[in-house]
Write a protein that holds these residues in place. Structure first.
Motif, mmCIF file in Angstrom:
data_model
loop_
_atom_site.group_PDB
_atom_site.id
_atom_site.type_symbol
_atom_site.label_atom_id
_atom_site.label_comp_id
_atom_site.label_asym_id
_atom_site.label_seq_id
_atom_site.Cartn_x
_atom_site.Cartn_y
_atom_site.Cartn_z
ATOM 1 N N THR A 83 -5.972 -4.347 4.309
ATOM 2 C CA THR A 83 -6.617 -5.656 4.217
ATOM 3 C C THR A 83 -8.090 -5.573 4.604
ATOM 4 O OG1 THR A 83 -5.803 -6.258 6.409
ATOM 5 C CG2 THR A 83 -4.489 -6.969 4.547
ATOM 6 N N ARG A 123 -11.484 1.080 -4.756
ATOM 7 C CA ARG A 123 -12.271 -0.169 -4.731
ATOM 8 C C ARG A 123 -13.619 -0.008 -5.406
ATOM 9 N NH1 ARG A 123 -13.043 -3.946 -0.927
ATOM 10 N NH2 ARG A 123 -14.241 -4.830 -2.621
ATOM 11 N N GLU A 181 -9.901 -4.148 1.615
ATOM 12 C CA GLU A 181 -10.057 -5.163 0.577
ATOM 13 C C GLU A 181 -11.213 -6.119 0.877
ATOM 14 O OE1 GLU A 181 -6.328 -7.126 -0.143
ATOM 15 O OE2 GLU A 181 -5.384 -5.276 -0.815
ATOM 16 N N TYR A 240 0.794 -1.225 0.000
ATOM 17 C CA TYR A 240 0.000 0.000 0.000
ATOM 18 C C TYR A 240 0.826 1.274 0.000
ATOM 19 C CZ TYR A 240 -3.395 -3.495 1.289
ATOM 20 O OH TYR A 240 -4.169 -4.613 1.290
#
Length: 149
Positions: A76, A113, A79, A58
């Motif tokens: 994480t 995302r 995600e 990252y």
């Protein structure tokens, strides 16, 4: 659904997400898993090699280690997230808002995302607080409806 909250250690946001039937993705839960792990000898002082590598995913090596460390955990969680609630302009006592660079990077990762996001301003009055809870309820219920359909 799994909801990332920002600030990621906000007990208030975590409670709201749980009350409306979703799973909050918080730093507290992620750190508890690390503390309970056999891999870490002296929690929270040690990190594993995997944590270091994950942080580099990252943020580059030239980025301060504190930012990489936060992003190793926050990244994480982001995600895993199906959606996010972001509280802007929160006071320092509200959650982990002391590191502006980590906060900006987390918001960038969420935007990248493309997941549904509720952006809101920290409520300063009772009326603003009620409005926020109403908006969060609508957002979370809408996610539940979309997930079923």
């Amino acid at each position: 659904m799994k909801i990332f909250i920002d600030p990621p250690n906000s007990l208030i946001l975590s409670d709201i997400v749980e009350r409306f039937g979703h799973e909050p993705l918080t730093v507290m839960i992620a750190l508890q898993e690390k503390i309970d792990s056999i891999e870490i000898d002296m929690p929270p002082m040690n990190v594993s090699l995997d944590d270091v590598v994950r942080g580099l995913k990252y943020a580059g090596i030239e980025v301060p280690s504190g930012i990489r460390g936060r992003l190793a955990i926050w990244g994480t969680l982001i995600e895993e997230a199906d959606a996010a609630i972001i509280m802007d302009d929160a006071p320092f006592s509200f959650g982990c808002v002391g590191c502006e660079r980590s906060d900006l990077m987390a918001k960038y990762l969420i935007k990248r995302r493309g997941i549904p996001v509720l952006h809101t301003i920290y409520p300063k009055t009772e009326e603003e607080g009620k409005f926020f809870v109403t908006e969060a309820k609508k957002f979370l219920e809408n996610l539940s409806t979309k997930n079923r359909g």
